[in-house]
Design an enzyme around this catalytic site. Sequence first.
Site, PDB file in Angstrom:
ATOM      1  N   HIS A   1       0.769  -1.338  -0.083  1.00  0.00           N
ATOM      2  CA  HIS A   1       0.004   0.050   0.058  1.00  0.00           C
ATOM      3  C   HIS A   1       0.964   1.232   0.209  1.00  0.00           C
ATOM      4  CE1 HIS A   1      -3.480   2.486   0.518  1.00  0.00           C
ATOM      5  NE2 HIS A   1      -3.002   2.873   1.573  1.00  0.00           N
TER       6      HIS A   1
ATOM      7  N   HIS B   1      -2.815   9.172   1.226  1.00  0.00           N
ATOM      8  CA  HIS B   1      -2.923   7.766   0.103  1.00  0.00           C
ATOM      9  C   HIS B   1      -4.233   7.643  -0.330  1.00  0.00           C
ATOM     10  CE1 HIS B   1      -4.713   5.572   3.851  1.00  0.00           C
ATOM     11  NE2 HIS B   1      -4.124   6.566   4.463  1.00  0.00           N
TER      12      HIS B   1
ATOM     13  N   CYS C   1      -3.533   2.685  -5.432  1.00  0.00           N
ATOM     14  CA  CYS C   1      -2.617   3.689  -4.384  1.00  0.00           C
ATOM     15  C   CYS C   1      -1.468   4.007  -5.017  1.00  0.00           C
ATOM     16  CB  CYS C   1      -2.558   2.976  -3.185  1.00  0.00           C
ATOM     17  SG  CYS C   1      -1.895   1.457  -3.260  1.00  0.00           S
TER      18      CYS C   1
END
Length: 251
Positions: free
Chosen positions: A30, A42, A145
């Site tokens: 991530h 994010h 992401c």
Amino acid sequence: MGLLSNKVERDEIKPGDHIYTYRAVFTYSHHGIYLGGSKVVHFTPEKKPSSSTGKSCDSMSCPTFPDCGFRQPNSGVVLSCIDCFLRNGSLYCFEYGVTPSVFLSKVRGGTCTTAASDSPESVIHRAMYLLQNGFGNYDVFQNNCEDFAMYCKTGLLIMDKQGVGRSGQAASVIGAPLAAMLSSPLTLLMPGPVGVATATAGMYCMSRYSTDIGVRTDVIKVAVEDLAVNLGWTTHHEEEARDNEAPLIQL
């Protein structure tokens, strides 16, 4: 830094850095942009925020700072503290401007790019603008992401909307089976498991390299203020304005 990752300590990262952490026992990573002051912006799949605070429900009890979990309605871009971002995982820093040889030496995708990074000020400006205006719909292959963080760092946009996005992870997922398929004819020339593995690994690396934004020819520099226009996105401000319009009265 090793071939598999770019693990760092918290005191080594700087505002504007592209950071990431692994989730689900290294199944995927991530990514986000570090703002400084233990804050990270994010991009996640959209979650329904609290109607009173604009904070996602899974960050309501964060003890680090009050704004952790903030996001605009109908947006997947979220502001978090670094603790909530990491979720007890290790911290890694994405590399920019690496040489082709370094890029190809990385066994796993989603750790570096040959593209150069813009200044930290530009990176943070893009991240904060997108926090207020969104980054479109989350898509694991074309708008995830890592795509978000790489756009914030470079301002580069891939114009081929039907292909893979900027994400090195997505390129790796697609590149592995593609490499296995393309290398199968080479087994006639390179018999044995070692030859097959070598051919497949080579095809995998070249497939991943060819999708890197630093070498692609279908990328353009797009100002963050023009991003929604270029991609045909509707920002949450436009949606709210449309929702607030008086309904037409049928005569």
